[in-house]
Design an enzyme around this catalytic site. Structure first.
Site, PDB file in Angstrom:
ATOM      1  N   PRO A 100       1.023  -1.395   0.159  1.00 20.73           N
ATOM      2  CA  PRO A 100      -0.414  -0.058   0.629  1.00 20.73           C
ATOM      3  C   PRO A 100       0.456   1.561   0.063  1.00 20.73           C
ATOM      4  CG  PRO A 100       0.002  -1.205   2.217  1.00 20.73           C
ATOM      5  CD  PRO A 100       0.466  -1.991   0.737  1.00 20.73           C
ATOM      6  N   ALA A 103       1.947   4.233   3.631  1.00 22.69           N
ATOM      7  CA  ALA A 103       0.987   3.525   4.687  1.00 22.69           C
ATOM      8  C   ALA A 103       1.855   3.109   6.184  1.00 22.69           C
ATOM      9  CB  ALA A 103       0.873   2.317   4.293  1.00 22.69           C
ATOM     10  N   GLY A 104       3.322   3.639   5.577  1.00 28.20           N
ATOM     11  CA  GLY A 104       4.619   3.993   6.380  1.00 28.20           C
ATOM     12  C   GLY A 104       5.155   1.662   6.279  1.00 28.20           C
ATOM     13  N   LEU A 105       5.055   1.540   5.180  1.00 23.32           N
ATOM     14  CA  LEU A 105       5.833   0.110   4.985  1.00 23.32           C
ATOM     15  C   LEU A 105       6.737   0.774   3.433  1.00 23.32           C
ATOM     16  CD1 LEU A 105       3.238  -2.288   4.299  1.00 23.32           C
ATOM     17  CD2 LEU A 105       4.519  -2.389   6.312  1.00 23.32           C
ATOM     18  N   GLY A 106       7.005   1.865   3.306  1.00 23.83           N
ATOM     19  CA  GLY A 106       8.401   1.823   2.276  1.00 23.83           C
ATOM     20  C   GLY A 106       7.676   2.028   1.206  1.00 23.83           C
ATOM     21  N   SER A 107       6.763   2.121   0.884  1.00 19.40           N
ATOM     22  CA  SER A 107       6.809   2.915  -0.766  1.00 19.40           C
ATOM     23  C   SER A 107       7.334   3.591  -1.158  1.00 19.40           C
ATOM     24  CB  SER A 107       5.652   3.069  -0.693  1.00 19.40           C
ATOM     25  OG  SER A 107       4.939   3.893   0.540  1.00 19.40           O
ATOM     26  N   SER A 108       7.969   4.889  -1.205  1.00 21.44           N
ATOM     27  CA  SER A 108       8.229   6.013  -1.349  1.00 21.44           C
ATOM     28  C   SER A 108      10.274   5.229  -1.861  1.00 21.44           C
ATOM     29  CB  SER A 108       9.018   6.885  -0.778  1.00 21.44           C
ATOM     30  OG  SER A 108       8.949   7.939   0.116  1.00 21.44           O
ATOM     31  N   ALA A 109      11.220   5.099  -0.560  1.00 16.33           N
ATOM     32  CA  ALA A 109      11.247   4.420  -1.347  1.00 16.33           C
ATOM     33  C   ALA A 109      12.138   3.649  -2.050  1.00 16.33           C
ATOM     34  CB  ALA A 109      12.316   3.770  -0.055  1.00 16.33           C
ATOM     35  N   ASP A 148      14.748   3.732   5.549  1.00 20.79           N
ATOM     36  CA  ASP A 148      13.615   3.518   4.346  1.00 20.79           C
ATOM     37  C   ASP A 148      15.009   2.867   3.022  1.00 20.79           C
ATOM     38  OD1 ASP A 148      12.356   3.820   6.464  1.00 20.79           O
ATOM     39  OD2 ASP A 148      10.952   5.179   4.956  1.00 20.79           O
TER      40      ASP A 148
HETATM   41  C1  MEV Z   1       9.980   6.923   8.671  1.00 23.21           C
HETATM   42  O1  MEV Z   1      10.057   5.111   8.049  1.00 23.21           O
HETATM   43  C2  MEV Z   1      10.473   6.686   9.596  1.00 23.21           C
HETATM   44  C3  MEV Z   1      10.561   7.357  10.497  1.00 23.21           C
HETATM   45  O2  MEV Z   1      12.140   7.016  11.686  1.00 23.21           O
HETATM   46  C4  MEV Z   1      11.657   8.436   9.196  1.00 23.21           C
HETATM   47  C5  MEV Z   1      12.866   8.283   8.647  1.00 23.21           C
HETATM   48  O3  MEV Z   1      13.600   7.652   9.417  1.00 23.21           O
HETATM   49  O4  MEV Z   1      13.153   9.235   8.437  1.00 23.21           O
HETATM   50  C6  MEV Z   1       9.850   7.973  10.586  1.00 23.21           C
END
Ligand code: MEV
Length: 315
Positions: A100, A103-109, A148
């Site tokens: 997704p 959603a915090g699962l690294g999509s942009s990286a 990420d």
């Molecule tokens: C984001 O996936 C993780 C954070 O620690 C930001 C970062 O490390 O750049 C919130």
């Protein structure tokens, strides 16, 4: 002279097991790659002067990589391609993913790493790919720690400290995680800025929380290496409470946290920047999780969510 694109490139998604936010301030974090995060394929466009057309249907992305655009995805991709010496015209790039977005699962990286690899090749040096990815990540997140990008490029389970060589971790047991997308949109840059404001306003308690998050990572690393899932679960839950104290949980994430613990999780926490995104819940080891996994899954499905399970093991 610009380079041609390779026909195919890929990158991992990521899940942060412990240490997000504190990692921005130089504390350690542990993250794992999610295999098959994003796969990009490139074909030549009939018109070599047309800006690159990027399509990732799963993320509802369909745009032209026009260098003067204000769309952050287009700007980030253009900067990564430019850094790598790649073309900005004459290609169509299509992405396939089950991650997704946002959603915090690294999509942009995953996007910036796969984009760099389309130019540099799948076997390009990780350091160069990371450098390219970070140029894009700064457009999305302003001050990324780099965790990420590293995990998107390397995969596996890694202990990361900003500006240091990462340490690959070998878990004594595979780590069964239920990932629960909360369906709440959020922005990493906003959450990171929120934490920064809190720490500036209350430096002593703020630093104490960051330091506690770092200590939890040290305990969690021992738990991973000795296969002590119960301790790892406890560290995850402590981490959730500490992140909540920093202001990056939400009523919905707290509800999901309690739901996981009430239905047999060994521990649970928000993952990534928080504010929304995903909760991760640690399932008991395989024999026991055969009974708890369906119960927990049903509980989340009743909240109209679609959890999925991954088993983290060192490749
Ligand atoms: C984001 O996936 C993780 C954070 O620690 C930001 C970062 O490390 O750049 C919130």
């Amino acid at each position: 002279m610009t380079r041609d694109l390779h026909s195919h490139a890929s990158a991992c998604g990521k899940v942060i097991l412990l240490g997000e936010h504190a990692v921005v301030y130089g504390y350690p974090a542990i993250a794992a790659g999610l295999p098959n995060g994003l796969s990009l394929s490139a074909t030549r466009h009939a018109d070599p002067a047309k800006p690159i057309h990027l399509k990732i249907p799963a993320w509802e992305l369909d745009l032209h990589l026009d260098a003067i655009t204000h769309h952050p995805v287009a700007r980030a991709c253009c900067e990564v391609l430019r850094f790598c010496g790649g073309p900005l015209q004459g290609w169509t790039i299509t992405g396939q993913t089950s991650l997704p977005a946002r959603a915090g699962l690294g999509s942009s990286a995953a996007l910036t790493v796969a984009m760099a690899r389309l130019v540099l090749g799948e076997d390009a040096e990780v350091d160069t790919v990371m450098e390219a990815s970070l140029i894009g990540e700064r457009i999305f997140h302003e001050t990324p720690s780099g965790i990420d990008s590293l995990v998107a490029a390397r995969g596996g389970i890694l202990r990361f400290v900003r500006s240091q060589e990462p340490t690959p971790l070998t878990p004594a047991l595979s780590i069964p995680l239920m990932i629960v997308p909360s369906l709440l949109p959020r922005s990493t840059a906003t959450q990171v800025a929120k934490v920064r404001r809190k720490i500036e306003r209350f430096p002593n308690p703020g630093q104490a929380i960051l330091s506690a998050l770092g200590a939890v990572v040290d305990e969690g690393m021992t738990a991973i290496q000795t296969g002590n899932l119960a301790d790892l679960g406890e560290m995850m839950s402590i981490s959730h409470e500490l992140l909540s104290a920093l202001g990056v949980s939400s009523p919905r994430l707290d509800q999901l946290f309690h739901c996981a613990l009430e239905h047999g999780a060994l521990g649970a926490k928000l993952t990534g920047a928080g504010g929304g995104g995903c909760l991760i819940a640690l399932l008991p080891p395989s024999e026991a999780s055969e009974s708890s996994e369906p119960v927990m899954k049903t509980a989340f499905c009743q909240l109209n969510l679609q959890p999925f399970v991954v088993n983290l093991a060192h490749p």
